[in-house]
Design a protein around this motif. Structure first.
Motif, PDB file in Angstrom:
ATOM      1  N   UNK A   1       0.622  -1.189  -0.043  1.00  0.00           N
ATOM      2  CA  UNK A   1       0.112   0.049  -0.026  1.00  0.00           C
ATOM      3  C   UNK A   1       0.925   1.284   0.125  1.00  0.00           C
ATOM      4  N   UNK A   2       1.990   1.201   0.743  1.00  0.00           N
ATOM      5  CA  UNK A   2       2.749   2.434   0.744  1.00  0.00           C
ATOM      6  C   UNK A   2       4.142   2.349  -0.163  1.00  0.00           C
ATOM      7  N   UNK A   3       4.242   3.149  -0.986  1.00  0.00           N
ATOM      8  CA  UNK A   3       5.354   3.123  -2.185  1.00  0.00           C
ATOM      9  C   UNK A   3       5.826   4.506  -2.356  1.00  0.00           C
ATOM     10  N   UNK A   4       7.233   4.372  -2.906  1.00  0.00           N
ATOM     11  CA  UNK A   4       7.909   5.435  -3.305  1.00  0.00           C
ATOM     12  C   UNK A   4       8.179   5.547  -4.755  1.00  0.00           C
ATOM     13  N   UNK A   5       7.814   6.619  -5.505  1.00  0.00           N
ATOM     14  CA  UNK A   5       8.124   6.531  -6.788  1.00  0.00           C
ATOM     15  C   UNK A   5       8.892   7.993  -7.068  1.00  0.00           C
ATOM     16  N   UNK A   6      10.144   7.683  -7.757  1.00  0.00           N
ATOM     17  CA  UNK A   6      11.205   8.688  -8.037  1.00  0.00           C
ATOM     18  C   UNK A   6      11.289   9.033  -9.524  1.00  0.00           C
ATOM     19  N   UNK A   7      10.566   9.834  -9.975  1.00  0.00           N
ATOM     20  CA  UNK A   7      10.643  10.601 -11.371  1.00  0.00           C
ATOM     21  C   UNK A   7      11.940  11.613 -11.283  1.00  0.00           C
ATOM     22  N   UNK A   8      12.663  11.934 -10.405  1.00  0.00           N
ATOM     23  CA  UNK A   8      13.685  13.015 -10.557  1.00  0.00           C
ATOM     24  C   UNK A   8      13.068  14.238 -10.706  1.00  0.00           C
ATOM     25  N   UNK A   9      13.972  15.418 -10.284  1.00  0.00           N
ATOM     26  CA  UNK A   9      13.476  16.654 -10.443  1.00  0.00           C
ATOM     27  C   UNK A   9      13.149  17.157 -11.799  1.00  0.00           C
ATOM     28  N   UNK A  10      14.106  16.618 -12.731  1.00  0.00           N
ATOM     29  CA  UNK A  10      14.180  17.379 -14.161  1.00  0.00           C
ATOM     30  C   UNK A  10      14.850  18.530 -14.360  1.00  0.00           C
ATOM     31  N   UNK A  11      15.538  19.038 -13.275  1.00  0.00           N
ATOM     32  CA  UNK A  11      16.061  20.550 -13.351  1.00  0.00           C
ATOM     33  C   UNK A  11      17.251  20.662 -14.100  1.00  0.00           C
ATOM     34  N   UNK A  12      17.755  19.635 -14.800  1.00  0.00           N
ATOM     35  CA  UNK A  12      19.031  19.566 -15.669  1.00  0.00           C
ATOM     36  C   UNK A  12      18.726  20.024 -16.959  1.00  0.00           C
ATOM     37  N   UNK A  13      17.332  19.783 -17.263  1.00  0.00           N
ATOM     38  CA  UNK A  13      16.783  20.109 -18.801  1.00  0.00           C
ATOM     39  C   UNK A  13      16.246  21.454 -18.729  1.00  0.00           C
ATOM     40  N   UNK A  14      17.182  22.447 -18.952  1.00  0.00           N
ATOM     41  CA  UNK A  14      16.799  23.750 -18.854  1.00  0.00           C
ATOM     42  C   UNK A  14      15.630  24.292 -19.814  1.00  0.00           C
ATOM     43  N   UNK A  15      15.856  23.773 -20.942  1.00  0.00           N
ATOM     44  CA  UNK A  15      14.792  24.059 -22.021  1.00  0.00           C
ATOM     45  C   UNK A  15      13.553  23.579 -21.758  1.00  0.00           C
ATOM     46  N   UNK A  16      13.479  22.323 -21.285  1.00  0.00           N
ATOM     47  CA  UNK A  16      12.116  21.544 -20.940  1.00  0.00           C
ATOM     48  C   UNK A  16      12.453  20.842 -19.664  1.00  0.00           C
ATOM     49  N   UNK A  17      12.222  21.463 -18.379  1.00  0.00           N
ATOM     50  CA  UNK A  17      12.246  20.942 -17.118  1.00  0.00           C
ATOM     51  C   UNK A  17      11.205  20.065 -16.763  1.00  0.00           C
TER      52      UNK A  17
END
Length: 213
Positions: A141-157
């Motif tokens: 029932x309790x899970x952790x999902x990590x997509x990442x911040x995506x802050x390295x892609x400046x043009x499409x964060x």
């Protein structure tokens, strides 16, 4: 029939030719105006060619099958964007505030985790759906999902993070989610609370009934 046509194709005489053979004259008269059959070019296929063509046809058919054939209805169309460092939360109606607060603070034990770093949108879509179904089948029932911040892609964060926010709300199995605490990944991760499986619901009802006896 084919013997007659073959004879016709091989003969070079016409009605104007002189011949003393009555049968030959009769044949030429009967065949007058008849055009020979046009031979079509043939393509010879080896066994290997047929196998490759069959495999290619199967691949093409698979590509044309609807995405939701396996039950996965998560959308990949344009999505509303969120920021790399945005703190985001969501809970369905009926979820108690105390339960949501405990989730937000990371108080629930993480029973499973899914790391989506460096995944494409299509890969993440498939992996998330399979992960949630597996968790449901094992009463997790309790899970952790990590997509990442995506802050390295400046043009499409925060592209993947934005899609994950939408997908979590599209999944009926998800009861609530919230940005994780810093020690669990911060704005690049989400705590996700899944609904109880039918098996767990039945066990809870039986336990409740026993307590009342």
């Amino acid at each position: 029939m084919f013997v007659i046509i073959g004879r016709f194709l091989c003969t070079t005489k016409t009605m104007s030719d002189t011949t003393n053979d009555p049968e030959e004259q009769l044949f030429l008269q009967e065949m007058q105006g008849v055009k020979p059959l046009q031979a079509k070019e043939r393509v010879e296929l080896r066994k290997g060619d047929i196998s490759q063509a069959s495999a290619a046809a199967r691949r093409l058919a698979a590509q044309k099958q609807p995405e939701e054939q396996d039950g996965n209805r998560l959308q990949t169309s344009e999505v509303k964007r969120v920021g790399p460092h945005d703190v985001i939360g969501y809970k369905r109606p009926g979820i108690q505030d105390g339960v949501y607060r405990k989730l937000r603070l990371g108080k629930y034990e993480t029973e499973a985790r899914l790391d989506l770093h460096r995944r494409t949108i299509d890969e993440a879509r498939r992996e998330l759906y399979r992960f949630i179904q597996e968790c449901m089948s094992h009463d997790i029932r309790s899970v952790l999902v990590l997509p990442g911040k995506g802050d390295r892609n400046i043009n499409d964060p925060a592209v993947l993070k934005s899609y994950l926010v939408r997908w979590l709300e599209e999944l009926d199995e998800v009861q609530a989610y919230h940005t994780a605490q810093p020690h669990h990944g911060g704005s690049g991760a989400f705590y996700v609370l899944l609904r109880k499986s039918e098996r767990k619901k039945q066990a809870a009802r039986e336990q409740f009934s026993k307590g009342r006896l």
